[in-house]
Design a protein around this motif. Structure first.
Motif, mmCIF file in Angstrom:
data_model
loop_
_atom_site.group_PDB
_atom_site.id
_atom_site.type_symbol
_atom_site.label_atom_id
_atom_site.label_comp_id
_atom_site.label_asym_id
_atom_site.label_seq_id
_atom_site.Cartn_x
_atom_site.Cartn_y
_atom_site.Cartn_z
ATOM 1 N N ALA A 85 123.362 16.142 -45.367
ATOM 2 C CA ALA A 85 122.928 17.461 -44.927
ATOM 3 C C ALA A 85 121.884 17.371 -43.816
ATOM 4 O O ALA A 85 121.984 18.077 -42.798
ATOM 5 C CB ALA A 85 122.370 18.246 -46.113
ATOM 6 N N ASP B 122 132.486 16.438 -42.468
ATOM 7 C CA ASP B 122 133.445 15.944 -43.451
ATOM 8 C C ASP B 122 134.357 14.888 -42.833
ATOM 9 O O ASP B 122 134.728 13.903 -43.495
ATOM 10 C CB ASP B 122 134.292 17.108 -43.991
ATOM 11 N N VAL C 80 127.888 9.830 -52.796
ATOM 12 C CA VAL C 80 127.445 10.358 -51.504
ATOM 13 C C VAL C 80 126.010 10.826 -51.622
ATOM 14 O O VAL C 80 125.649 11.521 -52.583
ATOM 15 C CB VAL C 80 128.347 11.532 -51.051
ATOM 16 N N ASN C 81 125.168 10.423 -50.667
ATOM 17 C CA ASN C 81 123.787 10.895 -50.606
ATOM 18 C C ASN C 81 123.798 12.236 -49.882
ATOM 19 O O ASN C 81 123.758 12.302 -48.661
ATOM 20 C CB ASN C 81 122.911 9.883 -49.863
ATOM 21 N N ASN C 82 123.871 13.303 -50.641
ATOM 22 C CA ASN C 82 124.025 14.637 -50.053
ATOM 23 C C ASN C 82 122.837 15.038 -49.184
ATOM 24 O O ASN C 82 123.005 15.777 -48.212
ATOM 25 C CB ASN C 82 124.235 15.669 -51.171
ATOM 26 N N ASP C 83 121.648 14.555 -49.521
ATOM 27 C CA ASP C 83 120.471 14.886 -48.715
ATOM 28 C C ASP C 83 120.598 14.304 -47.313
ATOM 29 O O ASP C 83 120.307 14.976 -46.316
ATOM 30 C CB ASP C 83 119.201 14.358 -49.391
#
Length: 233
Positions: free
Chosen positions: A100, A106, A94-97
């Motif tokens: 976010a 979710d 997952v590309n958390n940036d």
């Protein structure tokens, strides 16, 4: 393998098509021939666009070819933008940036994963027809795609392959941005990118013919071994 890390190469700014890109990428991999002579080597083409590129690489290296399924997790409103990727065996990156910054919930992430898992399974059945995946353990595995942008799909492929404990994992692509290649070099044993343009937009911009590869094209390539007599296992 002789030298781990990132090996940028230079080439013309555009490829005719994926077959042309594969032949030119194979030239960049020619230094591996002495190392691979006495090593069990396997080329994995990421479905779907990496398969025609991988076929040419496998033909030059005289190595067997198999297909590897990876699915990009597209942002709900902009599906071409990757918020991650997944591969068989439950491997997810997952590309958390991105998640976010775009406030991806979710529930949206779970929905994307479930949808792409279904497509991943469909392709496994469509391409293999019941044939088991090639054995990766102890082999030099060269993972090929038609290019990388964010690197999310290739990253999940690298991690999934490494879980099978290969002798080495090599990423090989015709084109990609230097930033993504350097990130992948932190996880793979080697990254070979034929060209890394300073102004990178999309992979398709570097091809004259970048048509969407069909299921039939993938099946036809897998049914035509690039190295006759070399079994997958």
């Amino acid at each position: 393998m002789t030298r781990p890390g990132l090996h940028p190469r230079t080439s013309a700014p555009a490829f005719l098509d994926r077959s042309d890109a594969g032949r030119r990428l194979a030239e960049c991999l020619s230094e591996y021939l002495p190392d691979l002579k006495d090593t069990a080597t396997l080329v994995l083409g990421l479905a779907r666009g990496g398969v025609p590129v991988g076929w040419e690489v496998a033909a030059t290296l005289r190595a067997p070819l198999d297909v590897f399924m990876v699915r990009k997790l597209g942002v709900p409103r902009w599906p071409e933008l990757a918020m991650g990727a997944l591969a068989g065996g439950g491997h997810v990156v997952v590309n958390n940036d991105v998640v976010a910054d775009l406030r991806i919930s979710d529930e949206e992430l779970r929905s994307a994963i479930e949808c792409e898992q279904a497509e991943l399974h469909r392709r496994e059945v469509a391409y293999r027809g019941g044939r088991p995946a090639a054995e990766l353990h102890g082999r030099v595995v060269i993972i090929v795609d038609d290019g990388i942008a964010t690197g999310a799909s290739m990253l999940v492929a690298v991690r999934a392959v490494q879980a099978a404990e290969p002798a080495a994992t090599v990423v090989a692509v015709p084109v990609g941005p230097q930033s993504a290649c350097r990130k992948l070099a932190q996880e793979a044993d080697d990254v070979v990118c034929a060209t890394m343009p300073t102004a990178f937009d999309t992979v398709g911009r570097h091809y004259r013919d970048f048509h969407q590869v069909s299921d039939d094209e993938v099946r036809d390539l897998l049914a035509t071994p690039p190295s006759p007599g070399l079994p997958l296992d």
